[in-house]
Design an enzyme around this catalytic site. Structure first.
Site, PDB file in Angstrom:
ATOM      1  NE  ARG A  20      -4.172  -1.676   0.070  1.00 48.37           N
ATOM      2  CZ  ARG A  20      -4.209  -2.733  -0.700  1.00 48.37           C
ATOM      3  NH1 ARG A  20      -3.169  -3.027  -1.491  1.00 48.37           N
ATOM      4  NH2 ARG A  20      -5.255  -3.538  -0.692  1.00 48.37           N
ATOM      5  CD  GLU A  28      -2.658   2.676  -5.645  1.00 52.42           C
ATOM      6  OE1 GLU A  28      -1.497   2.353  -5.390  1.00 52.42           O
ATOM      7  OE2 GLU A  28      -3.625   1.886  -5.524  1.00 52.42           O
ATOM      8  CG  HIS A  36      -2.490  -1.146  -7.247  1.00 54.17           C
ATOM      9  ND1 HIS A  36      -2.934  -0.474  -6.142  1.00 54.17           N
ATOM     10  CD2 HIS A  36      -2.575  -2.474  -6.922  1.00 54.17           C
ATOM     11  CE1 HIS A  36      -3.279  -1.331  -5.200  1.00 54.17           C
ATOM     12  NE2 HIS A  36      -3.060  -2.561  -5.650  1.00 54.17           N
TER      13      HIS A  36
END
Length: 319
Positions: A236, A265, A286
């Protein structure tokens, strides 16, 4: 009783390459929405008994407005987009998916480490810009290459994913040390950060983002690491102080960093780590979890969670 289900953000999981029949066959009706804005959620869930969401928020207001809702299926592990307290009050069961991306994320993590060690991106750019073509020798060795064999990898967060990364690192000949996370009971063989950080040649983060781990790696922690060390974060974004990391890389106080996550994000508001002048930094969007195999496992777990709930024995329940 007929069961009506709504998938609020199918496109976040399915690129048209997944088999949805195991899930679809469990419902009388499954409505698929590629994406859903927050203001559309309550309307789209009207009359539904089951909601499926990857990242779309399901708030207290939504739960109040959708009294027929009985089950929320999270198409991911993280549950911060669901008001779990409200779900409990309204008698709504919440189930997530677990362990589906271990192989995919571990592979990506080690790939990032290898890219840092071999300076893969720099050499690729050198070829594309014509530097190899102009070299006096048969090869180009402008960027220092690091052998990982014999080096030490530190891991923070030694669950299923951290262990998988550790096994891959050991296959490369690396020694693995495990760090003690703050706020957790001390465990044998796990080192506090003050002992772990000075020893590692690479540090890989695999812990959840909590109040205890937010900003876990900041200015002081980066200073404790070797100037040649690598930092990896596929967990994270909030685990790392991004300004401190940018400064450390620009000032030569870190050998390199590779991230698959940022604090926001997508980073629509910008991010200090997206500046073009930060050296030895790799960022991927990601996508470490996103192999087709991993995404299909999510579908299968959504189906398993649904079937278990309908049989009266829910599984992977959170909250």
């Amino acid at each position: 009783m007929p069961f009506h289900a709504v998938f609020l953000d199918q496109a976040s999981l399915d690129l048209g390459d997944l088999e949805l029949a195991p899930l679809r066959n469990l419902f009388d009706e499954l409505v698929l929405h590629p994406s859903t804005c927050p203001e559309q959620v309550s309307e789209r869930l009207q009359g539904a008994q089951i909601a499926i969401s990857n990242k779309v928020p399901i708030t207290r207001e939504t739960l109040q407005a959708c009294p027929e809702l009985k089950l929320v299926l999270i198409a991911a592990t993280g549950c911060n987009n669901i008001d779990l307290a409200a779900a409990g009050e309204f008698g709504v069961t919440v189930c997530n998916c677990q362990g589906y991306g271990t192989a995919s994320v571990a592979q990506h993590c080690i790939g990032l480490l290898l890219a840092l060690a071999t300076r893969l991106a720099d050499y690729q750019k050198a070829v594309q810009s014509g530097r190899w073509q102009q070299a006096r020798q048969f090869c180009l060795l402008d960027f220092p290459i690091v052998e990982l064999s014999g080096k030490t990898l530190g891991i923070l967060g030694y669950g299923e994913l951290g262990q998988a990364v550790g096994k891959l690192a050991q296959a490369l000949g690396m020694q693995v040390l495990i760090g003690q996370l703050p706020g957790r009971p001390a465990q044998n063989g796990r080192l506090p950060l003050s002992q772990l950080l000075p020893q590692v040649d690479a540090l890989s983060l695999h812990c959840p983002l909590t109040e205890q781990t937010r900003g876990l790696i900041g200015k002081d922690e980066l200073r404790q690491m070797k100037k040649t060390a690598f930092l990896l974060n596929t967990a994270r974004g909030g685990l790392v102080d991004e300004q401190a990391l940018a400064d450390a890389l620009k000032n030569g106080h870190l050998g390199g960093a590779a991230l698959d996550v940022l604090s926001e994000e997508p980073p629509r508001s910008g991010n200090v780590l997206l500046a073009p002048d930060i050296p030895r930094l790799l960022i991927t969007p990601h996508n470490a979890w996103g192999s087709r195999e991993a995404r299909q496992r999510i579908v299968m777990q959504l189906a398993e969670n649904t079937a278990a709930f309908l049989s009266g024995n829910p599984m992977r329940v959170i909250g």
